[in-house]
Design an enzyme around this catalytic site. Structure first.
Site, short mmCIF file in Angstrom:
data_model
loop_
_atom_site.label_atom_id
_atom_site.label_comp_id
_atom_site.label_asym_id
_atom_site.label_seq_id
_atom_site.Cartn_x
_atom_site.Cartn_y
_atom_site.Cartn_z
CD1 TRP A 99 -1.96 -2.50 1.58
CD2 TRP A 99 -2.97 -0.31 0.09
NE1 TRP A 99 -3.70 -2.64 1.07
CE2 TRP A 99 -4.21 -1.09 0.20
CE3 TRP A 99 -3.89 0.53 -0.41
CZ2 TRP A 99 -5.40 -1.59 -0.56
CZ3 TRP A 99 -4.88 0.80 -1.64
CH2 TRP A 99 -5.80 -0.63 -1.12
CB SER A 100 4.01 2.03 -0.49
OG SER A 100 5.09 3.13 -1.10
#
Ligand SMILES: *Cc1c(COP(=O)(O)O)cnc(C)c1O
Length: 298
Positions: free
Chosen positions: A67-68
């Site tokens: 989810w960066s």
């Protein structure tokens, strides 16, 4: 060279908690810089991409969780400015909205187990050591170039604030602002809200990117991690709903929700002095909200 010529606006926030105590509160909307190259991720990438271009590199190689925000920003910036992109993604292969957007922007994803992920330099050298075109970008854009880009935010402030507040993951954003404040001999007090447990380590990260004396100018509020990275509690999610409903500005539970919660909590505790003028930096990261949808209990 890699500029959108975009200055994010600063908005006043009107909450009785602050006006009753004669405090003024503003928010710098870096979330509006770009939908995918969001907030501080653009500021960090600006000089990193300049350096990559100066070295005639054509492929950006970076690192992050599934989810960066940094992966998405790098994927989109790579597409926009003509670089190929590869990401080493921490953990087993998954699919989610963030990674799908990365792929749409042409990013090549390589999933690596958590042990291998720890040594990013080794991963880079094993896979790209002989590739003269590849440029290493650390997780979260952690670098001196990244910090320098974040320091530029001060050139966009027309006001003398008493306090600037910013969320901290790697500390790059804080390092850049702290360094720029020191260079200007500014009286503005910088505050960081680490989103991980044991957030005191952020001071060392800031020092690595600048100096010990610069790192010591920053006040760290280490009690607003809510159990750790991407962890939430009902007080936090309730606050986020309240804030979004009152302002029409989205904040999310990983970074900016914890940041704003901290500022409000400190105001409640009479941490600020009469007449103080507070600026919150909205560092963006709203695609990450999709990964936290369930934990918001909407
Ligand atoms: C990455 C990120 C941060 C953390 O910034 P650092 O410079 O790593 O401390 C803060 N807010 C948002 C929204 C982010 O995406």
């Amino acid at each position: 060279m890699f500029s959108f010529d975009f200055h994010s606006p600063i908005e006043a926030l009107n909450f009785p908690l602050f006006s009753d105590k004669r405090l003024t509160l503003h928010i710098k909307r870096d979330d509006l810089i770009h939908p995918f190259i969001s907030g501080n991720k653009w500021r960090k990438l600006k000089y990193i991409l300049q350096e990559a271009a100066a070295q005639q590199k054509t492929r950006l190689v970076t690192f992050g969780g599934a989810w960066s925000n940094h992966l998405l920003a790098t994927a989109c910036a790579g597409a926009k400015f003509g670089f190929n992109t590869t990401a080493f993604v921490r953990g087993e292969e998954v699919s989610n909205a963030n990674l799908s957007l990365c792929k749409l922007f042409g990013m090549e994803l390589r999933f690596v187990d958590r042990t291998a992920y720890k040594d990013k330099q080794a991963l880079f050298h094993q896979n790209f050591g002989s590739d003269k075109q590849a440029y290493f970008i650390d997780e979260g854009g952690y670098s001196r170039e990244g910090a320098k880009g974040c320091g530029d935010i001060l050139d966009e402030l027309s006001h003398a604030y008493s306090h600037i507040f910013c969320a901290a993951g790697t500390g790059t954003t804080l390092a850049g602002i702290a360094e720029a404040l020191a260079a200007k001999k500014s009286a503005i007090q910088l505050h960081g809200v680490p989103v991980l447990t044991g957030g005191a380590f952020i001071r060392n990260r800031i020092a690595e990117l600048s100096t010990d004396s610069v790192a010591n100018t920053c006040v760290l509020h280490t009690d607003y991690h809510f159990g750790g990275y991407a962890k939430t509690k009902p007080e936090l999610t309730d606050f986020i709903k309240y804030f979004c409903t009152q302002t029409g500005i989205l904040i999310e539970p990983v970074y900016t929700g914890k940041l704003c919660y901290a500022v409000f909590d400190l105001a409640k505790d009479n941490y600020f002095a009469n007449g103080d003028n507070i600026l919150i930096i909205h560092t963006g990261g709203l695609v990450g909200l999709l990964g936290m949808e369930k934990s918001l209990h909407l």
